[in-house]
Design a protein around this motif. Structure first.
Motif, PDB file in Angstrom:
ATOM      1  N   ARG A 136       1.758  -3.023   6.508  1.00  0.00           N
ATOM      2  CA  ARG A 136       1.822  -3.617   5.160  1.00  0.00           C
ATOM      3  C   ARG A 136       1.522  -2.585   4.078  1.00  0.00           C
ATOM      4  O   ARG A 136       2.182  -2.563   3.031  1.00  0.00           O
ATOM      5  CB  ARG A 136       0.824  -4.778   5.065  1.00  0.00           C
ATOM      6  N   LEU A 137       0.550  -1.726   4.303  1.00  0.00           N
ATOM      7  CA  LEU A 137       0.162  -0.756   3.286  1.00  0.00           C
ATOM      8  C   LEU A 137       1.284   0.237   2.999  1.00  0.00           C
ATOM      9  O   LEU A 137       1.391   0.749   1.878  1.00  0.00           O
ATOM     10  CB  LEU A 137      -1.098  -0.008   3.714  1.00  0.00           C
ATOM     11  N   GLU A 138       2.113   0.504   3.990  1.00  0.00           N
ATOM     12  CA  GLU A 138       3.233   1.409   3.773  1.00  0.00           C
ATOM     13  C   GLU A 138       4.270   0.818   2.821  1.00  0.00           C
ATOM     14  O   GLU A 138       5.102   1.534   2.285  1.00  0.00           O
ATOM     15  CB  GLU A 138       3.881   1.756   5.117  1.00  0.00           C
ATOM     16  N   GLN A 139       4.199  -0.495   2.602  1.00  0.00           N
ATOM     17  CA  GLN A 139       5.142  -1.164   1.706  1.00  0.00           C
ATOM     18  C   GLN A 139       4.601  -1.306   0.283  1.00  0.00           C
ATOM     19  O   GLN A 139       5.323  -1.736  -0.607  1.00  0.00           O
ATOM     20  CB  GLN A 139       5.477  -2.552   2.260  1.00  0.00           C
ATOM     21  N   ILE A 140       3.319  -0.959   0.070  1.00  0.00           N
ATOM     22  CA  ILE A 140       2.720  -1.037  -1.262  1.00  0.00           C
ATOM     23  C   ILE A 140       2.860   0.327  -1.927  1.00  0.00           C
ATOM     24  O   ILE A 140       2.395   1.342  -1.392  1.00  0.00           O
ATOM     25  CB  ILE A 140       1.234  -1.441  -1.189  1.00  0.00           C
ATOM     26  N   HIS A 141       3.480   0.370  -3.068  1.00  0.00           N
ATOM     27  CA  HIS A 141       3.781   1.645  -3.726  1.00  0.00           C
ATOM     28  C   HIS A 141       2.670   2.002  -4.715  1.00  0.00           C
ATOM     29  O   HIS A 141       2.461   1.306  -5.701  1.00  0.00           O
ATOM     30  CB  HIS A 141       5.126   1.565  -4.439  1.00  0.00           C
ATOM     31  N   GLY A 142       1.957   3.082  -4.398  1.00  0.00           N
ATOM     32  CA  GLY A 142       0.923   3.571  -5.299  1.00  0.00           C
ATOM     33  C   GLY A 142      -0.467   3.397  -4.734  1.00  0.00           C
ATOM     34  O   GLY A 142      -0.833   2.319  -4.241  1.00  0.00           O
ATOM     35  N   ALA A 143      -1.260   4.468  -4.801  1.00  0.00           N
ATOM     36  CA  ALA A 143      -2.613   4.441  -4.254  1.00  0.00           C
ATOM     37  C   ALA A 143      -3.526   3.484  -5.003  1.00  0.00           C
ATOM     38  O   ALA A 143      -4.433   2.892  -4.420  1.00  0.00           O
ATOM     39  CB  ALA A 143      -3.205   5.854  -4.286  1.00  0.00           C
ATOM     40  N   VAL A 144      -3.291   3.311  -6.308  1.00  0.00           N
ATOM     41  CA  VAL A 144      -4.136   2.406  -7.094  1.00  0.00           C
ATOM     42  C   VAL A 144      -3.986   0.975  -6.596  1.00  0.00           C
ATOM     43  O   VAL A 144      -4.979   0.238  -6.428  1.00  0.00           O
ATOM     44  CB  VAL A 144      -3.782   2.499  -8.594  1.00  0.00           C
ATOM     45  N   LEU A 145      -2.752   0.572  -6.345  1.00  0.00           N
ATOM     46  CA  LEU A 145      -2.505  -0.779  -5.830  1.00  0.00           C
ATOM     47  C   LEU A 145      -3.063  -0.947  -4.428  1.00  0.00           C
ATOM     48  O   LEU A 145      -3.624  -1.998  -4.091  1.00  0.00           O
ATOM     49  CB  LEU A 145      -1.006  -1.086  -5.847  1.00  0.00           C
TER      50      LEU A 145
ATOM     51  N   GLU B 276      -4.298   8.495   2.295  1.00  0.00           N
ATOM     52  CA  GLU B 276      -2.931   8.606   2.802  1.00  0.00           C
ATOM     53  C   GLU B 276      -1.923   8.069   1.784  1.00  0.00           C
ATOM     54  O   GLU B 276      -0.838   8.643   1.609  1.00  0.00           O
ATOM     55  CB  GLU B 276      -2.790   7.836   4.117  1.00  0.00           C
ATOM     56  N   ALA B 277      -2.288   6.976   1.112  1.00  0.00           N
ATOM     57  CA  ALA B 277      -1.381   6.368   0.138  1.00  0.00           C
ATOM     58  C   ALA B 277      -1.098   7.316  -1.020  1.00  0.00           C
ATOM     59  O   ALA B 277       0.007   7.315  -1.577  1.00  0.00           O
ATOM     60  CB  ALA B 277      -1.967   5.059  -0.376  1.00  0.00           C
ATOM     61  N   ARG B 278      -2.082   8.127  -1.408  1.00  0.00           N
ATOM     62  CA  ARG B 278      -1.878   9.085  -2.492  1.00  0.00           C
ATOM     63  C   ARG B 278      -0.794  10.094  -2.115  1.00  0.00           C
ATOM     64  O   ARG B 278       0.092  10.409  -2.914  1.00  0.00           O
ATOM     65  CB  ARG B 278      -3.186   9.806  -2.812  1.00  0.00           C
ATOM     66  N   TYR B 279      -0.882  10.618  -0.906  1.00  0.00           N
ATOM     67  CA  TYR B 279       0.135  11.569  -0.460  1.00  0.00           C
ATOM     68  C   TYR B 279       1.501  10.889  -0.337  1.00  0.00           C
ATOM     69  O   TYR B 279       2.528  11.449  -0.726  1.00  0.00           O
ATOM     70  CB  TYR B 279      -0.266  12.177   0.888  1.00  0.00           C
ATOM     71  N   ARG B 280       1.507   9.667   0.190  1.00  0.00           N
ATOM     72  CA  ARG B 280       2.765   8.950   0.379  1.00  0.00           C
ATOM     73  C   ARG B 280       3.443   8.666  -0.961  1.00  0.00           C
ATOM     74  O   ARG B 280       4.646   8.849  -1.113  1.00  0.00           O
ATOM     75  CB  ARG B 280       2.488   7.647   1.137  1.00  0.00           C
ATOM     76  N   ALA B 281       2.648   8.198  -1.929  1.00  0.00           N
ATOM     77  CA  ALA B 281       3.210   7.851  -3.234  1.00  0.00           C
ATOM     78  C   ALA B 281       3.756   9.080  -3.958  1.00  0.00           C
ATOM     79  O   ALA B 281       4.773   8.995  -4.651  1.00  0.00           O
ATOM     80  CB  ALA B 281       2.152   7.166  -4.093  1.00  0.00           C
ATOM     81  N   ALA B 282       3.070  10.210  -3.803  1.00  0.00           N
ATOM     82  CA  ALA B 282       3.504  11.439  -4.468  1.00  0.00           C
ATOM     83  C   ALA B 282       4.615  12.147  -3.698  1.00  0.00           C
ATOM     84  O   ALA B 282       5.236  13.073  -4.227  1.00  0.00           O
ATOM     85  CB  ALA B 282       2.317  12.377  -4.648  1.00  0.00           C
ATOM     86  N   GLY B 283       4.867  11.724  -2.467  1.00  0.00           N
ATOM     87  CA  GLY B 283       5.858  12.405  -1.649  1.00  0.00           C
ATOM     88  C   GLY B 283       5.432  13.809  -1.284  1.00  0.00           C
ATOM     89  O   GLY B 283       6.267  14.690  -1.070  1.00  0.00           O
TER      90      GLY B 283
END
Length: 317
Positions: free
Chosen positions: A82-91, A152-159
């Motif tokens: 589920r977290l991989e589908q949320i765009h942005g570390a803040v969210l 991890e979400a920070r890196y994912r969102a920034a690509g």
């Protein structure tokens, strides 16, 4: 990709109730709303999460506690997706704070959110097992896990592909074994004194087991994660940081796994002695760590969770 052979000197065992506990966790996920349609339900059934826990706790007699452990792991896997589908570390951070409030503080779950409902359900069932001070300690472990998910979400969102050193520290947490280690108190009734749990030799063993499983997981999932554009994977990190080809980065990750496996075996041999009762409990705890390693490796080679996603883009929610 042909799965490489990874060193593992430990043989897995499987709980005889593996099929039953897995079917029960699929039904629980449906009841919580984590899997809503036939495609998601079938993907969850194919993932064989119950069979993973059957390999980690193969001799558990406390079936209520074992089912709690299985359902927690199912929730962990679904939340990871589920977290991989949320765009942005803040969210991601805001969402995880709300779930932590439900689990740690007993806040009312959001009726529209199946994950909130699932965390509330597991909190009550864990409290019913009546292990003193367990929820606060488990919650602290979950909070560390959630913080690493946000990283991890920070890196994912920034690509942006993380540096190897940063990724290794984060991955050692996000693989999720530290929460699993605490589950052994519920399932195996293993209770070690705080000073033993905090002993550097025991902490080193836990870190080593987590590193081994994290590296193996990254090897088994790399094709799937490349297809999704994921950046948090050791193989991809080595390709980016060291300019390696995919094949060379994969080989290097296998080498790192095998080196860490030997280090784990050395740490087991070099464990200090405390007193007779503590040493007995510690041996049982080490058996759990070993089962996490051998069980994950055996399960990963038979599970449907690490197969490439279906062509229609559906996956376990």
């Amino acid at each position: 990709m042909q799965l490489p052979t990874l060193e593992c000197p430990y043989l897995p065992s499987v709980h005889p109730a593996a099929d039953e506990i897995h079917e029960m966790t699929v039904k629980w996920a449906q009841a919580m709303g984590l899997a809503r349609n036939p495609v998601h339900i079938e993907a969850l059934r194919d993932s064989q999460v119950g069979h993973l826990l059957a390999r980690i706790f193969p001799a558990t007699a406390d079936m209520i506690a074992l089912q709690v452990a299985v359902d927690w792991t199912t929730l962990f896997c679904c939340l990871d997706d589920r977290l991989e589908q949320i765009h942005g570390a803040v969210l991601v951070a805001a969402y995880l704070r709300s779930l932590l409030g439900v689990f740690r503080d007993g806040a009312h779950p959001q009726l529209i959110d199946p994950f909130s409902q699932a965390f509330s359900d597991l909190r009550e069932r864990m409290l019913d097992l009546r292990v003193p001070n367990w929820i606060p300690r488990f919650s602290a472990c979950v909070e560390r896990l959630f913080d690493a998910f946000v990283d991890e979400a920070r890196y994912r969102a920034a690509g942006v592909v993380p540096a190897f050193a940063s990724h290794s520290k984060i991955r050692q947490i996000t693989v999720g074994l530290h929460t699993g280690f605490l589950l052994s108190e519920l399932t195996e009734h293993i209770f070690l004194p705080p000073d033993v749990l905090e002993h550097e030799s025991v902490r080193a063993l836990e870190r080593s087991a987590s590193t081994i499983v994290g590296l193996a997981n990254d090897i088994y999932t790399v094709e799937k994660e490349m297809a999704k554009g994921e950046v948090n994977n050791t193989v991809l990190v080595l390709m980016h940081e060291d300019g390696l080809s995919f094949a060379d980065a994969l080989d290097r990750t296998v080498q790192l796994h095998n080196i860490e496996m030997r280090e784990f075996s050395r740490l087991v041999t070099d464990l200090p002695s405390f007193d007779e009762d503590t040493d007995h409990q510690l041996r049982r705890y080490v058996e759990v760590l070993i089962a996490f390693i051998s069980g994950h490796d055996d399960w990963a080679r038979t599970t449907g969770r690490y197969n490439p996603p279906p062509s229609d883009g559906s996956a376990v929610r």
